[in-house]
Enzyme design. Structure first.
Site, short mmCIF file in Angstrom:
data_model
loop_
_atom_site.label_atom_id
_atom_site.label_comp_id
_atom_site.label_asym_id
_atom_site.label_seq_id
_atom_site.Cartn_x
_atom_site.Cartn_y
_atom_site.Cartn_z
N ASN A 95 -11.72 55.43 38.96
CA ASN A 95 -12.58 55.04 37.26
C ASN A 95 -13.82 55.12 37.48
O ASN A 95 -14.85 54.68 38.79
CB ASN A 95 -12.13 53.70 36.89
N HIS A 129 -11.41 49.56 25.28
CA HIS A 129 -10.51 48.14 26.32
C HIS A 129 -9.10 48.14 25.84
O HIS A 129 -8.50 47.52 26.18
CB HIS A 129 -11.21 46.71 25.91
N ARG A 143 -25.25 43.30 24.85
CA ARG A 143 -24.99 44.32 23.53
C ARG A 143 -24.60 43.26 22.76
O ARG A 143 -24.77 42.67 22.10
CB ARG A 143 -23.44 44.85 23.54
N VAL A 179 -14.80 36.10 31.14
CA VAL A 179 -14.67 35.00 30.70
C VAL A 179 -13.44 34.72 30.16
O VAL A 179 -13.81 33.27 30.07
CB VAL A 179 -15.46 35.52 29.60
N ARG A 229 -9.31 56.83 35.03
CA ARG A 229 -9.92 56.10 33.40
C ARG A 229 -10.85 57.05 32.98
O ARG A 229 -11.67 57.57 33.42
CB ARG A 229 -9.68 54.73 33.83
N GLU A 256 -5.53 46.58 34.35
CA GLU A 256 -5.51 48.18 33.59
C GLU A 256 -5.22 48.71 34.73
O GLU A 256 -4.83 49.78 34.30
CB GLU A 256 -7.19 47.97 33.19
P1 AMP Z 1 -15.43 41.18 33.26
O1 AMP Z 1 -16.83 42.39 32.55
O2 AMP Z 1 -14.66 41.11 32.91
O3 AMP Z 1 -15.87 41.91 35.09
O4 AMP Z 1 -17.03 39.71 33.11
C1 AMP Z 1 -17.68 39.44 33.65
C2 AMP Z 1 -17.99 38.11 33.18
O5 AMP Z 1 -17.11 37.23 33.27
C3 AMP Z 1 -19.48 37.75 33.91
O6 AMP Z 1 -20.51 38.33 33.45
C4 AMP Z 1 -19.67 35.78 33.05
O7 AMP Z 1 -19.96 36.05 31.92
C5 AMP Z 1 -18.13 36.01 32.90
N1 AMP Z 1 -17.32 34.66 33.80
C6 AMP Z 1 -16.95 34.76 35.11
N2 AMP Z 1 -16.22 33.42 35.13
C7 AMP Z 1 -17.05 32.94 34.11
C8 AMP Z 1 -16.68 31.33 33.88
N3 AMP Z 1 -16.21 30.31 35.81
N4 AMP Z 1 -17.07 30.75 33.10
C9 AMP Z 1 -18.10 31.95 31.82
N5 AMP Z 1 -18.07 32.88 32.06
C10 AMP Z 1 -17.55 33.81 33.29
#
Ligand code: AMP
Length: 397
Positions: free
Chosen positions: A7, A180, A241, A332, A91, A384
């Site tokens: 990626n 996504h 965003r 999240v 990717r 992914e």
């Molecule tokens: P990703 O882009 O899928 O890697 O997700 C990253 C985001 O996951 C981070 O910016 C955090 O805001 C969110 N995140 C990770 N752990 C938690 C948690 N325990 N509670 C809320 N948000 C989280």
């Protein structure tokens, strides 16, 4: 066969080596700051300690060369020599309207990836750099492109067209594409398995909530609608965003803040969303903590976030005429206990009832709906890389 998954971003290369005999990950890593002073390679071989290498690298070819050296290193490598790698999966963010599935890369495919530079200027050029670098270093294996847009190509014009003069669709390909896709594909297929129903007979709403976030409505095995559009800026409120806004705000703020088009693009992509609204951070963990300690803007930002997601659940429930399950995934979605609880609060009219005790989990594949909930609520960690490895393996046979 072992598959290398790549990626490539503008200044980074993420990789994984997957053994397709049992789909186990032998190693994963990240080359960061490619072409910028201070390049690092972090390599994590399965069952061994992490390795950190600091070495300035001028470009993606040098970055990939270092990755390949690391993979065959006698101490922390995971293969004896490069002949063990049977194929490489890449990717690629944008495949335009040309690809509804993954393909073996040839000159024609590379031309399409290049033709999409115009509509994916931040992503497709580095993706192609990664492909060129790998092809130069591994000319004797098949290279496969797996597109983020592919899964969404089943959308009908009624969902992918904007109400703009039709010529801009014909001439400039202005339409909704969705992103996504690989993640929505993976979790929706897992959801069908968890429901115990054939994928092409399910109605599923997937919520990929990460720093970037999007949702998809999937019916009878096809994406019916998704929240991201012409670019990944549309839809949900994200880390930085804005998601959906009145387009007139763009002209208004360009005027008020004296922004040119590049600055305006940057503003809505990098300074808006949860960061702009809360003034705290783009990371929901920080915002939840601030809200907990009484920060009003953080509280409002979270309410805007929940509202937008709930709104799309309602929208998709209407379009799908009800659904079998909703699926939470990505950073999240997999970890945000409070976020999931707030998104699902007061949706019982739609048949969505969460068991808040069951919901107190992180990163596990689980159903957190109450026994009498009409709609199942799944948490499914996304993967992914596995989709890329599987498609690559299948096409390389
Ligand atoms: P990703 O882009 O899928 O890697 O997700 C990253 C985001 O996951 C981070 O910016 C955090 O805001 C969110 N995140 C990770 N752990 C938690 C948690 N325990 N509670 C809320 N948000 C989280």
């Amino acid at each position: 066969m072992k598959v290398l998954v790549v990626n490539a971003g503008s200044s980074s290369i993420k990789y994984q080596v997957v053994d397709m005999t049992n789909e186990s990950v032998l190693a994963q890593g990240l080359v960061d700051r490619v072409g910028i002073p201070g390049t690092t390679l972090e390599h994590k071989p399965e069952g061994k300690d992490k390795v950190l290498i600091k070495k300035d690298l001028p470009d993606h070819t040098a970055g990939m060369k270092l990755v390949l050296e690391v993979l065959v290193n006698p101490e922390y490598g995971v293969i004896k020599d490069m002949s063990e790698i049977g194929a490489v999966g890449h990717r690629v963010v944008h495949g335009g309207e040309d690809f509804a599935e993954s393909v073996v890369i040839d000159d024609k495919v590379k031309k399409v990836i290049k033709d999409c530079f115009d509509i994916a200027p931040l992503h497709n050029p580095p993706n192609l750099m990664g492909i060129d670098a790998c092809q130069e270093l591994m000319p004797n294996v098949k290279h496969v492109a797996v597109f983020d847009t592919a899964f969404h190509q089943t959308m009908e014009p009624s969902n992918f067209l904007y109400a703009l003069p039709y010529e801009v669709y014909e001439k400039y390909r202005v339409r909704r594409y969705g992103f996504h896709g690989t993640s929505h594909f993976y979790v929706s297929h897992r959801a069908a398995e968890m429901l115990g129903k054939p994928f092409d007979q399910c109605k599923i709403i997937t919520l990929h909530l990460g720093n970037g976030a999007s949702m998809a409505a999937i019916k009878d095995g096809k994406v019916m609608d998704t929240t991201m559009g012409f670019t990944p800026l549309e839809g949900l409120v994200m880390g930085t965003r804005s998601g959906d806004i009145d387009p007139a705000i763009v002209f208004f703020l360009m005027d008020k803040l004296a922004l040119n088009t590049t600055e305006a693009n940057n503003y809505f992509n990098k300074k808006a969303g949860m960061l702009g609204l809360s003034g705290v951070s783009n990371d929901l963990r920080d915002i939840l903590e601030a809200a907990e300690s009484g920060n009003e803007r953080a509280k409002i930002a979270l309410d805007v976030y929940y509202n937008r997601v709930k709104g799309y659940i309602g929208n998709y429930m209407a379009k799908l005429n009800g659904c079998d399950c909703i699926v939470f995934t990505a950073g999240v979605g997999e970890n945000g206990i409070d976020i999931r609880e707030n998104v699902c609060a007061d949706l019982d009219y739609l048949g969505i009832k969460m068991d808040v005790e069951k919901n107190k989990v992180r990163g596990k594949e689980v159903d957190v709906a109450t026994a009498d909930s009409k709609v199942r609520i799944f948490i499914i960690p996304t993967n992914e890389e596995l989709v890329i490895a599987r498609d690559t393996y299948r096409l390389a046979q």
